[in-house]
Design a protein around this motif. Structure first.
Motif, PDB file in Angstrom:
ATOM      1  N   TYR A 186       0.687  -1.276  -0.006  1.00  0.00           N
ATOM      2  CA  TYR A 186      -0.092  -0.198  -0.060  1.00  0.00           C
ATOM      3  C   TYR A 186       0.852   1.285  -0.021  1.00  0.00           C
ATOM      4  O   TYR A 186       2.121   1.182   0.585  1.00  0.00           O
ATOM      5  CB  TYR A 186      -1.057   0.167   1.109  1.00  0.00           C
ATOM      6  CG  TYR A 186      -1.626   1.635   1.407  1.00  0.00           C
ATOM      7  CD1 TYR A 186      -2.851   1.798   0.576  1.00  0.00           C
ATOM      8  CD2 TYR A 186      -1.108   2.434   2.145  1.00  0.00           C
ATOM      9  CE1 TYR A 186      -3.362   3.076   0.904  1.00  0.00           C
ATOM     10  CE2 TYR A 186      -1.742   3.571   2.341  1.00  0.00           C
ATOM     11  CZ  TYR A 186      -2.972   3.837   1.636  1.00  0.00           C
ATOM     12  OH  TYR A 186      -3.522   5.043   1.624  1.00  0.00           O
ATOM     13  N   LYS A 196      -3.604   6.801  -4.560  1.00  0.00           N
ATOM     14  CA  LYS A 196      -3.539   5.729  -3.321  1.00  0.00           C
ATOM     15  C   LYS A 196      -3.265   4.512  -4.269  1.00  0.00           C
ATOM     16  O   LYS A 196      -4.133   4.035  -5.155  1.00  0.00           O
ATOM     17  CB  LYS A 196      -4.918   5.596  -2.522  1.00  0.00           C
ATOM     18  CG  LYS A 196      -4.799   7.022  -1.628  1.00  0.00           C
ATOM     19  CD  LYS A 196      -6.166   6.769  -0.898  1.00  0.00           C
ATOM     20  CE  LYS A 196      -6.105   8.123   0.239  1.00  0.00           C
ATOM     21  NZ  LYS A 196      -7.269   8.091   1.221  1.00  0.00           N
ATOM     22  N   TYR A 210      -2.916   0.182  -4.337  1.00  0.00           N
ATOM     23  CA  TYR A 210      -2.921  -1.142  -3.460  1.00  0.00           C
ATOM     24  C   TYR A 210      -2.621  -2.224  -4.375  1.00  0.00           C
ATOM     25  O   TYR A 210      -2.937  -2.254  -5.775  1.00  0.00           O
ATOM     26  CB  TYR A 210      -4.527  -1.506  -3.266  1.00  0.00           C
ATOM     27  CG  TYR A 210      -5.112  -0.128  -2.345  1.00  0.00           C
ATOM     28  CD1 TYR A 210      -5.348  -0.090  -1.099  1.00  0.00           C
ATOM     29  CD2 TYR A 210      -5.564   1.042  -3.021  1.00  0.00           C
ATOM     30  CE1 TYR A 210      -5.958   0.733  -0.310  1.00  0.00           C
ATOM     31  CE2 TYR A 210      -6.207   2.000  -2.700  1.00  0.00           C
ATOM     32  CZ  TYR A 210      -6.434   1.901  -1.066  1.00  0.00           C
ATOM     33  OH  TYR A 210      -6.936   2.956  -0.443  1.00  0.00           O
TER      34      TYR A 210
END
Length: 893
Positions: free
Chosen positions: A556, A614, A616
């Protein structure tokens, strides 16, 4: 508030993870040195304790040191192109075991091409990446860094050309969000203000044509969660390492129907001084139209590298220069007489120094000064009976100048871009109990500014007479664009039940910092105030070694990208509304009269913030015998991206019965228009699955097989969800208004597979690659178009009126509805296609080889009829590029 508290908590967790704990080991350790086949110290060799899946890389002097607990350990020494060394070592309490290893090469050479068969079927890195070696670069006949991206999963094959800009797009993202680093120095495009002329990349990603592939030693493309060491990026990074070793002089000539290239390179030791000098010179040219002289792209580039390495320090200095000429000449007989060019000269000095205090502590500094002299030009025939010209730079009404007849409008944009960069970091390897740490701390400062003459043209003969009309502008007064970054990261490895590796850290990036904010410690704002945003970006990569051949990776991270100067310092938009024109005698300017009202609209956004992504990711790596495979699922979420928003505005056309009395103006017409404004309003969602499989070389047939697949699903839209349309006349109101609609979303889905068979024969001096590319499907479309109703409108009174939802279908608003034909709502659904390419490298005699490639060898070019076109106008596209070939010959003295 909760989100802020969560970020602070994560911040302090990261700091806690990175702080060294001074636990005292018992002194047991394994130390030693690694040498290459020429008995030179071997740097960056992996030295791994297999039972713990942890280890070190050798320093510049070939040394390594690994603290361990007493016991029996298996040491694995490996490097690409060399045999793996396994050594069983028994370590007693407090004992320091010393070893010396000599690498045995497994690579062979075809002329000057180094052929390497990787022994490691699974990458040891925590992030997802693609590594391209110098041999692959030579084998593919690439002329620029952009061509090499086709070796990355998910990238379609195209024929090489230098005729248009090449940019780096990773996992369907934005080229602006890809960081390009060459020898530890990021290449910045932030200060590029050459906007509006030709094929320029201002306000976009860097143009990769300027980076010659021939001088590249290795490329690492990071697609996953990057280390905190890398900043000012969102989608990924291209890390380029150029040649700096002593090597024989090599001459190379490349030719294909689009490009001709010549390259000379070599490196030598300067006597007994310890210095190594490496040089490269490159010239490449591509023609757009062979009938027109100098119509195309030409690049001259060169690099000098001076490097010295001693027992515990290393110093590298590089001088790089490029001259690029991107030309579109005037075509004979073309009535508009259009032509343009972009001519750039780049000079960059960079340096790197590394000092090893010990085998466990290293200090590194990088610095660079980069200057780009940009010169852009365009021309076009301007043809009207009479024209009114104004060069007013303040709002108001002034006398204009009447120009009669046609003329050739010319415009220059001259930029002088400076990029100054420095980075200082410290690495410290230590042990706390049975856990091993490699702590990285560092700081980066970058300053970009532009001191060019700017936009220049003859004010009496401007390059355009349509609104907005151009104005002169100098770049000398623009402020510098400074970026400050601080980063901390710990690489942790050990065993808690099972071996694990953890990379945890953060990067704090500040775009155009202004002052230190001590109130941040009490929760009042960011630590460093800035004009364009401060971002605390945590990043974590975890690898769990479930078995020796099975690994689970989870990651992450957050990344951020600074806005370019072309958005925060964009030129004002000038709108000249002609109020009065009186022509008495075209030959006598004093007898003619014109009045022009000038309106100025700001499209610049000095407080435009950077945007954040972001990331992931989860991966499973598995080795089964001589086959290694990896499956990765990823999701990237970008918010507050840069977007050009069309803002409505109003202009007035006046009558002046008592000019020059400024109070006598009477409005005789009201004009509605829109102007662009830069906002943080965009979003992008990218998710997908990547799969790769590779085998070791099968000795009986000298062949290795590789396969990769990438499914990528992209969606893009705007946060506010509204857009202003073109002005329309509404019969109910009896006037023009600008309707407001909901925004559309764009999406695309693509599944691309690559199959490669690599035949590498030392005895035949042959490297043959058969590449089959399959695109199972490629779908793109737009959402939100079925809602054709206006949700509001902007009036000539500068009022924004929102229509209640239950009234939007009323007949009085029917004139404001969007109109779409049925075919405009369809998806493009391109079916399965196949493409076959072949690359051959063959040694001719000692130090010489020839390389030949054919793309689309069967010239298979299926047609696809586009669905988003009217039935009366059938439009087709070819799914594959045409058959294409090229040949390359090199000789090494």
């Amino acid at each position: 508030m909760i989100a802020t508290a969560g970020r602070l908590f994560l911040f302090f967790i990261m700091v806690a993870l990175c702080l060294p704990v001074h636990a005292q080991p018992d002194g047991s350790r394994i130390t030693g040195r690694v040498f290459d086949e020429d008995r030179n110290p071997a740097e960056n060799v992996s030295v791994l304790i297999r039972e713990l899946s942890t280890g070190r890389s050798t320093a510049s002097n070939g040394r390594f040191e690994i603290p361990v607990r007493p016991g029996t350990w298996t040491l694995q020494v490996s490097m690409l192109g060399y045999e793996v060394i396994l050594d069983t070592i028994v370590v007693s309490r407090g004992e320091q075991v010393r070893r010396e290893y000599h690498l045995v090469p497994t690579f062979f050479e075809i002329g000057a091409i180094t052929v390497v068969a990787p022994d490691d079927l699974l990458s040891r890195e925590l992030d997802t990446r693609t590594v391209i070696t110098s041999g692959e670069i030579q084998h593919t006949e690439s002329t620029s860094l952009g061509n090499l991206l086709q070796l990355m999963p998910g990238v379609t094959t195209t024929n090489p050309t230098l005729s248009s800009p090449e940019q780096a797009v990773i996992r369907g993202g934005d080229a602006m969000g890809t960081q390009i680093m060459v020898d530890g120095i990021p290449l910045s495009n932030n200060a590029n203000l050459q906007i509006g002329i030709g094929a320029n990349t201002a306000n976009r990603g860097l143009d990769l044509r300027q980076i010659a592939a021939e001088n590249i030693e290795e490329i690492t493309i990071i697609r996953g969660i990057p280390s905190a060491e890398y900043g000012d990026l969102t989608d990924g990074a291209l890390i380029v390492r150029t040649r700096s070793r002593p090597e024989p002089i090599r001459l190379k000539v490349t030719y294909n129907p689009n490009i001709a290239e010549f390259n000379a390179s070599g490196g030598t030791r300067l006597g007994q001084s310890g210095w190594v000098l490496n040089a490269n010179a490159n010239m490449a040219t591509a023609r757009n139209d062979i009938r027109i002289a100098d119509d195309g792209y030409t690049r001259f580039s060169g690099q000098l590298t001076l490097r010295r390495q001693s027992e515990n320090w290393e110093l590298s200095q590089r001088l790089y220069g490029t001259r690029s000429l991107d030309e579109r000449q005037e075509q004979p007989g073309y009535a508009l007489r259009q032509a343009w060019y972009n001519r750039d000269v780049t000079v960059r000095y960079s340096g790197e120094v590394r000092y090893d205090f010990s085998s466990s502590r290293r200090l590194r500094a990088n610095w660079s000064v980069n200057h780009i002299r940009q010169n852009s030009f365009q021309q076009r025939l301007i043809s009207r009976d009479n024209m009114v010209v104004s060069q007013a730079t303040q709002e108001g009404t002034n006398r204009g100048v009447l120009v009669f007849g046609s003329y050739l409008g010319k415009q220059w944009i001259r930029g002088s871009v400076w990029n100054i960069y420095s980075d200082l970091n410290h690495r410290w390897q230590f042990q706390t109990g049975g856990i091993y740490h490699q702590l990285l701390t560092g700081a980066t400062f970058r300053s970009d500014f532009n001191r060019g003459d700017g936009i220049d043209f003859n004010p009496l003969f401007p390059p355009s007479l349509t609104n907005p009309t151009p104005r002169l502008r100098s770049y000398n007064d623009l402020p510098a664009y400074n970026i400050l970054s601080l980063y901390v990261e710990d690489h942790i490895s050990g065993r808690i039940g099972i071996p694990f590796r953890l990379q945890a850290g953060f990067r704090y990036e500040v775009y155009r910092p202004t002052e230190l904010n001590l109130g941040a410690f009490t929760g009042n704002g960011p630590l460093i105030e800035s004009n364009n945003g401060s971002f605390l970006n945590p990043r974590i990569n975890l690898s769990l070694h479930l078995t020796h051949d099975t690994r689970l990776r989870i990651g992450y991270g957050e990344t951020s990208k600074s806005p370019p100067m072309g958005m925060i310092f964009a030129q004002e938009r000038y709108y000249d509304i002609v109020d009065t024109v009186s022509v008495i005698d075209p030959a006598d300017p004093s007898q003619n009269f014109a009045l022009v009202s000038t309106y100025i609209r700001e499209q610049a956004n000095p407080t435009l913030k950077g945007y954040r992504q972001k990331k992931y990711e989860v991966s499973l790596d598995q080795q089964i015998g001589d086959v290694g495979l990896s499956v990765t699922g990823f999701m990237n979420r970008s918010d507050n991206m840069f977007r050009t928003f069309s803002e409505p505005t109003v202009f007035y056309q006046y009558s002046w019965p008592e000019w020059p009395d400024q109070e006598s103006g009477v409005v005789r017409d009201t004009l509605l228009d829109r102007f662009p404004l830069y906002l943080n309003d965009g979003w992008h969602r990218s998710q997908g699955i990547e799969f790769s499989l590779r085998t070791r070389r099968i000795s009986s047939i000298n062949t290795a097989f590789r396969m990769d697949a990438a499914y990528i699903n992209n969606k893009r839209g705007t946060r506010e969800g509204i857009q202003y349309g073109a002005r329309r006349f509404n019969n109910e109101f009896g006037r023009f208004v600008i309707p407001i609609y909901t925004t559309e979303e764009r999406y695309d889905r693509n599944l691309l597979l690559n199959y490669r068979a690599e035949v590498q024969s030392r005895s035949l001096g042959l490297w043959l690659t058969v590449h089959v590319q399959q695109q199972l499907f490629n779908i793109d479309g737009r959402g939100g178009l079925t809602d054709t109703l206006a949700i509001g409108y902007f009036t000539p009174d500068q009022q924004t009126v929102m229509i209640p939802e239950d009234q939007q279908a009323d007949e009085r608003y029917v004139d404001l509805r969007r109109r779409y034909e049925d075919f405009q709502l369809l998806d493009e659904r391109r079916p399965n296609r196949w493409l076959l390419n072949v690359n051959v490298s063959k040694s001719l005699f000692r130090g010489s080889e020839v390389t030949f490639f054919v793309n689309n060898i069967f010239n298979h070019r299926p047609r696809y009829q586009l669905r988003r076109t009217a039935d009366a106008i059938q439009t087709f596209e070819r799914r594959n590029p045409p058959i294409f070939y090229g040949v390359e010959f090199s000789y090494q003295f």
